[in-house]
Design a protein around this motif. Structure first.
Motif, short mmCIF file in Angstrom:
data_model
loop_
_atom_site.label_atom_id
_atom_site.label_comp_id
_atom_site.label_asym_id
_atom_site.label_seq_id
_atom_site.Cartn_x
_atom_site.Cartn_y
_atom_site.Cartn_z
N ARG A 62 -52.17 12.95 23.80
CA ARG A 62 -51.58 11.84 23.05
C ARG A 62 -52.55 11.34 21.99
NH1 ARG A 62 -50.37 5.65 25.11
NH2 ARG A 62 -49.44 4.95 23.12
N ILE A 66 -51.78 11.28 17.82
CA ILE A 66 -51.87 10.08 16.98
C ILE A 66 -52.89 10.28 15.87
CG2 ILE A 66 -52.50 7.63 16.94
CD1 ILE A 66 -51.44 7.49 19.84
N GLN A 100 -42.19 7.29 23.91
CA GLN A 100 -43.57 6.92 23.62
C GLN A 100 -44.12 7.73 22.47
OE1 GLN A 100 -45.77 4.42 25.32
NE2 GLN A 100 -46.53 4.86 23.26
N GLN A 101 -43.81 9.03 22.45
CA GLN A 101 -44.27 9.88 21.35
C GLN A 101 -43.64 9.45 20.02
OE1 GLN A 101 -43.70 14.02 22.35
NE2 GLN A 101 -45.07 13.93 24.11
N ASP A 104 -45.40 6.27 18.91
CA ASP A 104 -46.72 6.62 18.35
C ASP A 104 -46.57 7.22 16.95
OD1 ASP A 104 -47.90 5.78 20.71
OD2 ASP A 104 -48.11 7.81 21.53
#
Length: 341
Positions: A62, A66, A100-101, A104
């Motif tokens: 992750r 980002i 969530q991805q 981000d």
């Protein structure tokens, strides 16, 4: 999380699913990543797709995801490419992790998400359960903070082939703005792109296979998110421009005949060169780029870099010949199009 009030699809055109470059120690090579991205845009690419299949999305943490998106978006803005579309892929079977991805990606500066439907439970889903696939995408779309494209890639989704009815249903959702079809079924493309139930200005379909770009344009496709364009960007862009010029009906009958003739020649060369991508995927793309001065060719396990594949490197000459053929015809097309301006 709140969804956008007015979600628009990415502009039609040619997008590159760019590879993720690594240093010799397998850390992110952000400098090469940006230099390469700017190289693509200088050759007419419409936009970039980060962290797709070619981008080895499943191999990044992750934090790395980002970092990569943020670096590219800032670099493009600094170079004056503020309006360049940036699409970011997701490859998780979890709705919550996918959201969530996407969160981000939005925070890092991406405008769209491209959501791969995972096929882990394809055997359980079966023909009677494809509504579950649609339900997965719908739940993501309803909660996502950026508009999404549906990524249909049967080869990496346990060969789960979805009917047009799923895309007809999802294509009217306010936050679902298009799809990428990475399969060779033109009939399936046609069933969606020509559907009277979908508005092509709100739901655009891009082929993931440049070897069928001309055919897809003729049945209403919006362009391509194409692996060969990573190596031959201006040539795939030229093929798109030929197709759109022919469809637009501009010029005399003789000019249109020549446009179609040139498009067919270039499409044939592109189709032959695309076998590099079909056969070797990210490994082949990275090797081609390494030989053109971009990156080290390194990949992350379980992929193996070209030079590590025992007994397979001697066939590169044929691939290089096919790539040169694309570039050669591309030069003719470029001169031809310039003469029509």
């Amino acid at each position: 999380m709140t969804t956008p009030q007015s979600a628009l699809p990415p502009p039609p055109g040619i997008y590159v699913p760019i590879p993720t470059f690594f240093t010799p120690t397998s850390t992110l090579d952000l400098s090469t990543q940006l230099t390469y991205s700017l190289h693509l845009l200088s050759h007419g690419i419409t936009g970039l797709v980060l962290l797709g299949s070619t981008g080895e999305a499943v191999h990044l943490t992750r934090t790395e995801r980002i970092q990569l998106i943020t670096y590219i978006r800032r670099g493009l803005d600094t170079a004056g490419y503020h309006a360049t579309p940036l699409i970011v892929g997701t490859a998780s079977g979890s709705v919550e992790e996918t959201l969530q991805q996407l969160h981000d990606a939005k925070e890092a500066g991406a405008g769209w998400g491209m959501c791969l439907m995972m096929g882990y439970f394809a055997g359980s889903v079966g023909a009677e359960g494809v509504g579950g696939v649609g339900g997965w995408w719908r739940e993501v779309a309803e909660k996502a903070e950026i508009p999404i494209l549906l990524y249909h890639y049967p080869a990496v989704s346990n060969n789960l082939k979805l009917p047009a009815s799923i895309f007809e249903s999802l294509g009217t959702h306010d936050n679902i703005v298009g799809a990428k079809f990475s399969h060779a079924d033109i009939a399936a493309h046609s069933a969606v792109t020509l559907s009277p139930h979908l508005d092509p200005s709100n739901f655009r379909v891009y082929t993931g296979l440049g070897q069928q770009l001309l055919s897809v344009l003729l049945v209403g496709g919006a362009g391509a998110i194409d692996g060969l364009a990573a190596v031959c960007p201006k040539e795939v862009v030229a093929l798109y421009e030929l197709g759109m010029r022919f469809l637009g009906g501009r010029g005399s009958e003789e000019e249109r005949r020549r446009v179609l003739e040139m498009a067919r020649r270039l499409q044939w060369c592109v189709a032959r060169a695309e076998e590099l991508v079909v056969t070797w995927g990210a490994v082949g793309v990275k090797e081609a780029l390494r030989r053109r001065g971009f990156g080290t060719g390194g990949v992350r396990r379980p992929l193996v870099a070209w030079g590590e594949m025992e007994g397979r490197t001697e066939g590169w000459g044929e691939w290089e010949g096919r790539l040169r053929a694309v570039e050669g015809v591309g030069e003719e097309v470029g001169a031809f199009l310039k003469g029509l301006e």
